[in-house]
Design a protein around this motif. Structure first.
Motif, PDB file in Angstrom:
ATOM      1  N   LEU A  48      41.773 174.050  12.523  1.00  0.00           N
ATOM      2  CA  LEU A  48      42.067 174.294  11.115  1.00  0.00           C
ATOM      3  C   LEU A  48      41.426 173.311  10.142  1.00  0.00           C
ATOM      4  CD1 LEU A  48      45.814 175.373  11.259  1.00  0.00           C
ATOM      5  CD2 LEU A  48      43.806 176.804  10.827  1.00  0.00           C
ATOM      6  N   GLY A  49      41.043 172.126  10.587  1.00  0.00           N
ATOM      7  CA  GLY A  49      40.377 171.179   9.694  1.00  0.00           C
ATOM      8  C   GLY A  49      41.239 170.783   8.512  1.00  0.00           C
ATOM      9  N   LEU A  53      46.125 169.529   6.387  1.00  0.00           N
ATOM     10  CA  LEU A  53      46.779 168.677   5.399  1.00  0.00           C
ATOM     11  C   LEU A  53      48.087 169.276   4.899  1.00  0.00           C
ATOM     12  CD1 LEU A  53      43.751 167.375   3.309  1.00  0.00           C
ATOM     13  CD2 LEU A  53      45.176 166.091   4.905  1.00  0.00           C
ATOM     14  N   ASP A  54      48.124 170.591   4.745  1.00  0.00           N
ATOM     15  CA  ASP A  54      49.348 171.248   4.288  1.00  0.00           C
ATOM     16  C   ASP A  54      50.510 170.995   5.243  1.00  0.00           C
ATOM     17  OD1 ASP A  54      48.050 172.300   2.087  1.00  0.00           O
ATOM     18  OD2 ASP A  54      47.583 174.198   3.076  1.00  0.00           O
ATOM     19  N   HIS A  55      50.215 170.847   6.522  1.00  0.00           N
ATOM     20  CA  HIS A  55      51.255 170.625   7.523  1.00  0.00           C
ATOM     21  C   HIS A  55      51.591 169.144   7.688  1.00  0.00           C
ATOM     22  CE1 HIS A  55      51.036 174.805   8.751  1.00  0.00           C
ATOM     23  NE2 HIS A  55      49.721 174.681   8.762  1.00  0.00           N
ATOM     24  N   MET A  56      50.663 168.271   7.306  1.00  0.00           N
ATOM     25  CA  MET A  56      50.839 166.836   7.532  1.00  0.00           C
ATOM     26  C   MET A  56      51.569 166.128   6.398  1.00  0.00           C
ATOM     27  SD  MET A  56      47.028 166.060   8.931  1.00  0.00           S
ATOM     28  CE  MET A  56      47.014 165.133  10.449  1.00  0.00           C
ATOM     29  N   HIS A  97      34.890 170.954  15.582  1.00  0.00           N
ATOM     30  CA  HIS A  97      35.645 171.902  14.783  1.00  0.00           C
ATOM     31  C   HIS A  97      34.972 172.020  13.419  1.00  0.00           C
ATOM     32  CE1 HIS A  97      38.381 170.673  17.825  1.00  0.00           C
ATOM     33  NE2 HIS A  97      39.129 169.881  17.123  1.00  0.00           N
ATOM     34  N   GLU A  98      35.719 172.637  12.510  1.00  0.00           N
ATOM     35  CA  GLU A  98      35.258 172.754  11.130  1.00  0.00           C
ATOM     36  C   GLU A  98      34.970 171.371  10.547  1.00  0.00           C
ATOM     37  OE1 GLU A  98      37.508 173.538   6.927  1.00  0.00           O
ATOM     38  OE2 GLU A  98      38.152 174.722   8.641  1.00  0.00           O
ATOM     39  N   VAL A  99      35.839 170.411  10.850  1.00  0.00           N
ATOM     40  CA  VAL A  99      35.708 169.061  10.302  1.00  0.00           C
ATOM     41  C   VAL A  99      36.457 168.105  11.228  1.00  0.00           C
ATOM     42  CG1 VAL A  99      37.766 169.263   8.852  1.00  0.00           C
ATOM     43  CG2 VAL A  99      35.910 167.764   8.141  1.00  0.00           C
ATOM     44  N   ASP A 100      36.032 166.839  11.278  1.00  0.00           N
ATOM     45  CA  ASP A 100      36.688 165.904  12.186  1.00  0.00           C
ATOM     46  C   ASP A 100      37.875 165.200  11.528  1.00  0.00           C
ATOM     47  OD1 ASP A 100      35.516 163.904  10.635  1.00  0.00           O
ATOM     48  OD2 ASP A 100      33.940 163.487  12.078  1.00  0.00           O
ATOM     49  N   LEU A 101      38.712 164.570  12.350  1.00  0.00           N
ATOM     50  CA  LEU A 101      39.931 163.926  11.850  1.00  0.00           C
ATOM     51  C   LEU A 101      39.659 162.833  10.823  1.00  0.00           C
ATOM     52  CD1 LEU A 101      42.216 163.733  15.013  1.00  0.00           C
ATOM     53  CD2 LEU A 101      42.527 165.151  12.983  1.00  0.00           C
ATOM     54  N   THR A 107      39.960 162.603   3.144  1.00  0.00           N
ATOM     55  CA  THR A 107      40.232 163.596   2.101  1.00  0.00           C
ATOM     56  C   THR A 107      41.671 163.480   1.618  1.00  0.00           C
ATOM     57  OG1 THR A 107      38.565 165.098   2.975  1.00  0.00           O
ATOM     58  CG2 THR A 107      40.264 166.067   1.558  1.00  0.00           C
ATOM     59  N   ALA A 108      42.591 163.290   2.546  1.00  0.00           N
ATOM     60  CA  ALA A 108      43.993 163.093   2.160  1.00  0.00           C
ATOM     61  C   ALA A 108      44.121 161.881   1.246  1.00  0.00           C
ATOM     62  CB  ALA A 108      44.864 162.929   3.405  1.00  0.00           C
TER      63      ALA A 108
END
Length: 155
Positions: A48-49, A53-56, A97-101, A107-108
């Motif tokens: 999900l990349g 963030l929405d879940h974190m 993935h789409e983007v890494d951790l 970004t967060a």
């Protein structure tokens, strides 16, 4: 914290189409079958990349499980803090993935989203190649140790 969010998020990420790269999802699935405290939510984050963030957001603790290339023998289990991930001591395999951790974390930060503390439980992959929902024996054998580390983090 929003009342419907559980304080602890366990997030298994990875691509189950690429053999060992999907180990985080496999661990999350096993944890979902366990009797965990009511304060814990286990999610399969897949690839999900930034949508993660929405879940974190607004959690008291986040435990991420993923394939991690630390250069050790396949099946080696790692426990890394956000600081260690940001310093680049290992390679989070989420770059497939789409983007890494690390990009999700930065970004967060830029968006003012609080996602600390984060712990990454990583497993050294052996094979990153086409193979739906398959793990190599070495990585499969490491899952109980990874689960044990997750359970310690939950306590």
């Amino acid at each position: 914290m929003t009342s419907d969010l559980k304080p602890i998020l366990v997030l298994g990420v990875g691509n189950t189409l690429l053999k060992d790269e999907g180990v985080g999802v496999h661990v999350a699935r096993r944890l979902q079958e366990m009797d965990l405290p009511a304060s814990v939510e286990v999610l399969e984050g897949g690839v999900l990349g930034f949508d993660l963030l929405d879940h974190m957001e607004e959690r008291e603790k986040i435990i991420v499980i993923d394939a991690v290339d630390g250069g050790d023998a396949p099946g080696t289990v790692y426990r890394l803090t956000r600081k260690e991930i940001d310093e680049g001591n290992t390679t989070c395999m989420t770059s497939l993935h789409e983007v890494d951790l690390p990009h999700v974390f930065s970004t967060a930060d830029m968006m003012g989203i609080q996602i600390e503390p984060i712990v990454l439980i990583g497993i050294q992959p052996k094979v990153i190649d086409t193979g739906y929902d398959e793990l190599t024996p070495e990585v499969e054998a490491a899952i109980p140790e990874a689960i044990e580390l997750v359970l310690k983090e939950i306590e």
